[in-house]
Design a protein around this motif. Structure first.
Motif, PDB file in Angstrom:
ATOM      1  N   SER A 159       0.858  -1.175   0.000  1.00 52.41           N
ATOM      2  CA  SER A 159       0.000   0.000   0.000  1.00 52.41           C
ATOM      3  C   SER A 159       0.897   1.228   0.000  1.00 52.41           C
ATOM      4  CB  SER A 159      -0.906   0.007   1.237  1.00 52.41           C
ATOM      5  OG  SER A 159      -1.697   1.184   1.260  1.00 52.41           O
ATOM      6  N   ARG A 160       0.615   2.143  -0.894  1.00 55.47           N
ATOM      7  CA  ARG A 160       1.413   3.368  -1.024  1.00 55.47           C
ATOM      8  C   ARG A 160       2.890   3.038  -1.227  1.00 55.47           C
ATOM      9  NH1 ARG A 160      -1.258   7.513   3.378  1.00 55.47           N
ATOM     10  NH2 ARG A 160      -3.385   6.869   3.051  1.00 55.47           N
ATOM     11  N   ASP A 161       3.146   2.020  -2.050  1.00 53.19           N
ATOM     12  CA  ASP A 161       4.505   1.568  -2.385  1.00 53.19           C
ATOM     13  C   ASP A 161       5.296   1.121  -1.162  1.00 53.19           C
ATOM     14  OD1 ASP A 161       4.177   1.965  -5.124  1.00 53.19           O
ATOM     15  OD2 ASP A 161       4.733   4.082  -4.951  1.00 53.19           O
ATOM     16  N   GLN A 162       4.594   0.613  -0.163  1.00 53.53           N
ATOM     17  CA  GLN A 162       5.240   0.140   1.060  1.00 53.53           C
ATOM     18  C   GLN A 162       4.735  -1.269   1.365  1.00 53.53           C
ATOM     19  OE1 GLN A 162       4.144   2.459   4.516  1.00 53.53           O
ATOM     20  NE2 GLN A 162       5.843   1.666   5.721  1.00 53.53           N
ATOM     21  N   ILE A 171      -7.013  -2.933   8.516  1.00 46.34           N
ATOM     22  CA  ILE A 171      -6.800  -1.629   9.133  1.00 46.34           C
ATOM     23  C   ILE A 171      -5.293  -1.424   9.220  1.00 46.34           C
ATOM     24  CG2 ILE A 171      -7.189  -0.194  11.169  1.00 46.34           C
ATOM     25  CD1 ILE A 171      -9.545  -2.155  11.841  1.00 46.34           C
ATOM     26  N   VAL A 172      -4.785  -0.415   8.527  1.00 46.39           N
ATOM     27  CA  VAL A 172      -3.348  -0.125   8.522  1.00 46.39           C
ATOM     28  C   VAL A 172      -3.067   0.888   9.629  1.00 46.39           C
ATOM     29  CG1 VAL A 172      -1.403   0.725   7.170  1.00 46.39           C
ATOM     30  CG2 VAL A 172      -3.214  -0.603   6.057  1.00 46.39           C
ATOM     31  N   MET A 173      -2.141   0.504  10.529  1.00 41.22           N
ATOM     32  CA  MET A 173      -1.846   1.341  11.694  1.00 41.22           C
ATOM     33  C   MET A 173      -0.358   1.587  11.843  1.00 41.22           C
ATOM     34  SD  MET A 173      -4.418  -0.205  14.540  1.00 41.22           S
ATOM     35  CE  MET A 173      -4.629  -1.868  13.938  1.00 41.22           C
ATOM     36  N   GLU A 174      -0.049   2.740  12.407  1.00 36.73           N
ATOM     37  CA  GLU A 174       1.330   3.082  12.760  1.00 36.73           C
ATOM     38  C   GLU A 174       1.497   2.856  14.255  1.00 36.73           C
ATOM     39  OE1 GLU A 174       1.604   7.161  11.539  1.00 36.73           O
ATOM     40  OE2 GLU A 174       2.111   6.602   9.493  1.00 36.73           O
ATOM     41  N   ILE A 175       2.545   2.109  14.608  1.00 36.55           N
ATOM     42  CA  ILE A 175       2.792   1.747  15.996  1.00 36.55           C
ATOM     43  C   ILE A 175       4.204   2.170  16.369  1.00 36.55           C
ATOM     44  CG2 ILE A 175       2.796  -0.154  17.662  1.00 36.55           C
ATOM     45  CD1 ILE A 175       0.093   0.242  16.137  1.00 36.55           C
TER      46      ILE A 175
END
Length: 151
Positions: free
Chosen positions: A47-50, A75-79
């Motif tokens: 997602s988004r080239d990542q 659900i994509v999360m930043e941790i």
């Protein structure tokens, strides 16, 4: 203090994570499996080239598996990873994503000491939305690869 949470379901139970950790919600796509990963990691998506590791929360919480349906989401999360001093991005499989909810963190109840289907180490507290309970997750604990007893 009022905070916003994204609510989602797993096996008919309503869970919530802080909106501040959520990067995006994606329609489910089959992750590409990787060798030698822990059982709760389904693989990678892009997602988004990542490349994003995707965790199956049913497996993480030792719940029976849920079938993939048209409502299944990632659900994509930043941790924040304190031990590595950086931010990691993870995806979490949810049966469905519900809504953004305002919850008063001062009104959250402590998780019950016994009778839970998931470890209390994964739970910040229990809130209410209308007549339903909302289990607020500790995303920092859920997305570490230690067992809850090792936290």
């Amino acid at each position: 203090m009022i905070n916003q949470y994204l609510t989602f379901t797993l096996r008919g139970v309503l869970y919530a994570v802080p909106v501040s950790h959520v990067q995006e919600v994606l329609v489910y796509s089959e992750p590409e499996q990787l060798p030698c990963t822990v059982p709760c990691i389904e693989g990678l998506i892009s997602s988004r080239d990542q490349g994003i590791s995707v965790m199956n929360l049913c497996k993480r919480f030792e719940l029976p598996p849920s079938p993939v349906t048209k409502n299944t989401r990632i659900i994509v999360m930043e941790i924040s990873v304190a031990s590595a001093n950086h931010v990691a991005v993870f995806g979490a499989v949810a049966d469905s994503v519900e809504e953004v909810l305002d919850l008063d963190t001062d009104a959250l109840e402590a998780p019950p000491k016994f009778g839970n289907t998931i470890s209390v180490d994964f739970i910040v507290g229990i809130g209410k939305k209308d007549d339903r309970f909302v289990t607020v997750l500790n995303v920092d604990t859920v997305f570490t690869m230690n067992s809850p007893a090792e936290q």
